[in-house]
Design an enzyme around this catalytic site. Structure first.
Site, mmCIF file in Angstrom:
data_model
loop_
_atom_site.group_PDB
_atom_site.id
_atom_site.type_symbol
_atom_site.label_atom_id
_atom_site.label_comp_id
_atom_site.label_asym_id
_atom_site.label_seq_id
_atom_site.Cartn_x
_atom_site.Cartn_y
_atom_site.Cartn_z
ATOM 1 N N HIS A 1 -1.922 11.010 -3.886
ATOM 2 C CA HIS A 1 -2.307 10.473 -5.193
ATOM 3 C C HIS A 1 -3.818 10.610 -5.372
ATOM 4 O O HIS A 1 -4.582 10.462 -4.409
ATOM 5 C CB HIS A 1 -1.828 9.032 -5.386
ATOM 6 C CG HIS A 1 -2.368 8.025 -4.411
ATOM 7 N ND1 HIS A 1 -3.607 7.443 -4.557
ATOM 8 C CD2 HIS A 1 -1.829 7.474 -3.282
ATOM 9 C CE1 HIS A 1 -3.800 6.577 -3.571
ATOM 10 N NE2 HIS A 1 -2.745 6.583 -2.770
ATOM 11 N N ASP B 1 -5.669 8.795 -7.517
ATOM 12 C CA ASP B 1 -6.341 7.578 -7.985
ATOM 13 C C ASP B 1 -6.724 6.678 -6.820
ATOM 14 O O ASP B 1 -6.222 6.827 -5.701
ATOM 15 C CB ASP B 1 -5.445 6.814 -8.975
ATOM 16 C CG ASP B 1 -4.095 6.442 -8.379
ATOM 17 O OD1 ASP B 1 -3.495 7.275 -7.673
ATOM 18 O OD2 ASP B 1 -3.643 5.301 -8.591
ATOM 19 N N ASP C 1 -7.803 6.248 1.478
ATOM 20 C CA ASP C 1 -6.621 6.068 0.598
ATOM 21 C C ASP C 1 -6.912 6.649 -0.764
ATOM 22 O O ASP C 1 -7.299 5.932 -1.665
ATOM 23 C CB ASP C 1 -6.280 4.575 0.526
ATOM 24 C CG ASP C 1 -4.984 4.314 -0.199
ATOM 25 O OD1 ASP C 1 -4.253 5.274 -0.476
ATOM 26 O OD2 ASP C 1 -4.707 3.149 -0.503
ATOM 27 N N GLU D 1 -0.775 6.149 -8.785
ATOM 28 C CA GLU D 1 0.052 5.566 -7.715
ATOM 29 C C GLU D 1 -0.306 4.110 -7.485
ATOM 30 O O GLU D 1 0.556 3.287 -7.187
ATOM 31 C CB GLU D 1 -0.138 6.370 -6.417
ATOM 32 C CG GLU D 1 0.844 6.015 -5.305
ATOM 33 C CD GLU D 1 0.356 4.903 -4.375
ATOM 34 O OE1 GLU D 1 1.175 4.419 -3.570
ATOM 35 O OE2 GLU D 1 -0.822 4.514 -4.445
ATOM 36 N N GLU D 2 -1.593 3.795 -7.608
ATOM 37 C CA GLU D 2 -2.051 2.442 -7.282
ATOM 38 C C GLU D 2 -1.713 1.412 -8.363
ATOM 39 O O GLU D 2 -1.872 0.220 -8.140
ATOM 40 C CB GLU D 2 -3.567 2.436 -7.032
ATOM 41 C CG GLU D 2 -4.034 3.315 -5.876
ATOM 42 C CD GLU D 2 -3.698 2.737 -4.501
ATOM 43 O OE1 GLU D 2 -2.985 1.722 -4.430
ATOM 44 O OE2 GLU D 2 -4.155 3.324 -3.501
ATOM 45 N N GLU E 1 -0.630 9.499 2.972
ATOM 46 C CA GLU E 1 -1.222 8.144 2.937
ATOM 47 C C GLU E 1 -1.760 7.805 4.325
ATOM 48 O O GLU E 1 -1.265 8.319 5.334
ATOM 49 C CB GLU E 1 -0.139 7.117 2.565
ATOM 50 C CG GLU E 1 0.376 7.226 1.146
ATOM 51 C CD GLU E 1 -0.502 6.519 0.120
ATOM 52 O OE1 GLU E 1 -1.597 6.044 0.477
ATOM 53 O OE2 GLU E 1 -0.091 6.477 -1.052
ATOM 54 N N HIS F 1 -8.272 -0.221 0.368
ATOM 55 C CA HIS F 1 -8.313 -1.302 -0.643
ATOM 56 C C HIS F 1 -9.349 -2.365 -0.325
ATOM 57 O O HIS F 1 -9.191 -3.513 -0.707
ATOM 58 C CB HIS F 1 -6.928 -1.978 -0.807
ATOM 59 C CG HIS F 1 -5.866 -1.055 -1.302
ATOM 60 N ND1 HIS F 1 -4.716 -1.491 -1.915
ATOM 61 C CD2 HIS F 1 -5.773 0.296 -1.287
ATOM 62 C CE1 HIS F 1 -3.963 -0.461 -2.246
ATOM 63 N NE2 HIS F 1 -4.577 0.641 -1.863
HETATM 64 ZN ZN LIG Z 1 -2.532 5.219 -1.186
#
Ligand SMILES: [Zn+2]
Length: 393
Positions: free
Chosen positions: A81, A83, A113, A145-146, A170, A358
């Protein structure tokens, strides 16, 4: 015109430098097109044919394909992903978009990530002669995705099967992951009537109703956890978290409205639709004695199904062989169930650790670069280059 495709970590730095936050909060949500166009340019330089699919305003998926004579639904997909999650202003010790390298780590929002995966994929791809690619090699870069999984859902909605085998990069600390839990986030609202607190008959108290619901949900959780268990997971039962609750305003008013937000993480084999139905029944039972209260529940998003690939699938076996690590399970959700539902033999495996995702000072450990590039080279060799007659039984 075309930007030359730089070497790693220049690739990763350039990706980090292009913000692509996705968020359900519109004030934080950004376009991912800068990242998509940069990847498209680099991959075009390497001989890939490019397709950009508009998913929503300012959001797109990239499907870049190399070799294999254009056979649809065949070959290997390297999927990620584009984003990132939003970041905490002021909590980083360095610029989140700077891509600073320090003490064997490359720092940046999305470094682990999972923008690194695209840089690693390009590193792996360029060691192959395009002419040696017999079956298509596809790089899939998705949007959102997030936040909403809109990019992966777009593929399913349009029945776009990008290949036969897929690795989603991931951050798994280089461990192949063939199972993860699902995610469901639900809002539960109790609607009553406000009134003067001195006379309960003037209203219907939504907080009291929510109290009943809360107890019913905890009882339901106990039953679910007694019924479902999977030892592959560190938390080996489904979870149900009471995440937020708000209701009422004044102590001297009967509370007319109360809302609770919950998060459920089902194990593979637990169906989201059936869970929602069962929850609805429990909510109705909880308020059976409160005819003046109404309860309604709605999903905050469609949810992500749990994911499971068979232990003996070709992709699981190949990833275990190339990484030297036995496959396992994680608790976080990915786009894997969507690719899996399109019929791809799917695994999740990537550089970086979820513990660093994150959060402020997210980083990619540089020591993961070479092993991950080697795993990807192994997979490309196995699924795109080798003579089909020799493998794939
Ligand atoms: Zn991810």
């Amino acid at each position: 015109m075309s930007e030359k495709t730089p070497a790693f970590p220049g690739l990763l730095r350039a990706l980090i430098a292009r913000p692509s936050v996705s968020s359900c909060d519109p004030s934080l949500d950004l376009s991912n097109l800068d990242v998509i166009h940069l990847l498209a340019e680099w991959l075009e330089n390497l001989g890939f044919s490019i397709a950009i699919h508009k998913v929503a305003a300012g959001k797109a998926n990239l499907l870049a394909r190399l070799g294999g004579g254009g056979t649809a639904g065949e070959g290997l997909v390297l999927s990620g992903h584009t984003d990132t999650v939003p970041f905490d202003e002021g909590q980083w010790s360095c610029d989140p978009f700077g891509g600073i390298e320090r003490d064997g780590r490359l720092y940046g929002l999305g470094s682990c990530d999972m923008k690194a995966f695209f840089a690693l994929a390009i590193e792996a791809v360029r060691s192959f002669d395009a002419k040696s690619i017999r079956r298509p090699l596809t790089i899939l870069a998705t949007a959102d995705e997030e936040s909403t999984m809109a990019g992966a859902k777009y593929l399913v909605a349009h029945d776009l099967k990008p290949g036969r085998y897929a690795i989603i990069g991931e951050p798994t600390g280089l461990k192949p992951i063939r199972m993860h839990k699902g995610v469901m986030m639900e809002s539960i609202r109790v609607l009553g009537h406000a009134g003067h607190s001195s006379d309960p008959s003037l209203g219907a108290n939504a907080i009291e109703g929510m109290g009943r619901i809360l107890n019913e949900l905890l009882a339901w959780r106990t039953e679910l956890q007694a019924k479902h268990r999977n030892p592959m997971f560190k938390i080996d039962v489904p979870t149900l978290n009471l995440g937020a609750i708000r209701g009422g305003d004044n102590p001297n008013r009967i509370c007319g409205h109360c809302e609770m937000l919950i998060d459920i993480r089902p194990l593979p084999g637990m169906d989201l639709f059936e869970l929602r139905q069962a929850m609805g029944e429990r909510l109705a039972v909880a308020l059976a004695d409160y005819p003046k209260l109404r309860v309604e529940a709605h999903p905050l998003h469609d949810g992500v199904p749990a994911f499971e690939s068979p232990a003996d699938s070709a992709m699981v076996r190949a990833c275990e062989a190339f990484s030297g690590v036995e496959s396992g399970a994680v608790a976080f959700g990915t786009e894997a169930p969507f690719l899996s539902s399109l019929g791809l033999d799917t695994i999740v495996l990537g550089a970086g650790n979820i513990e660093q995702a994150h959060q402020p000072d997210e980083y990619l450990p540089m020591e993961h670069i070479t092993p991950m590039v080697n795993i990807l080279k192994g997979l490309i060799g196995r699924f795109c280059v080798e003579d089909t007659g020799k493998r794939h039984g």
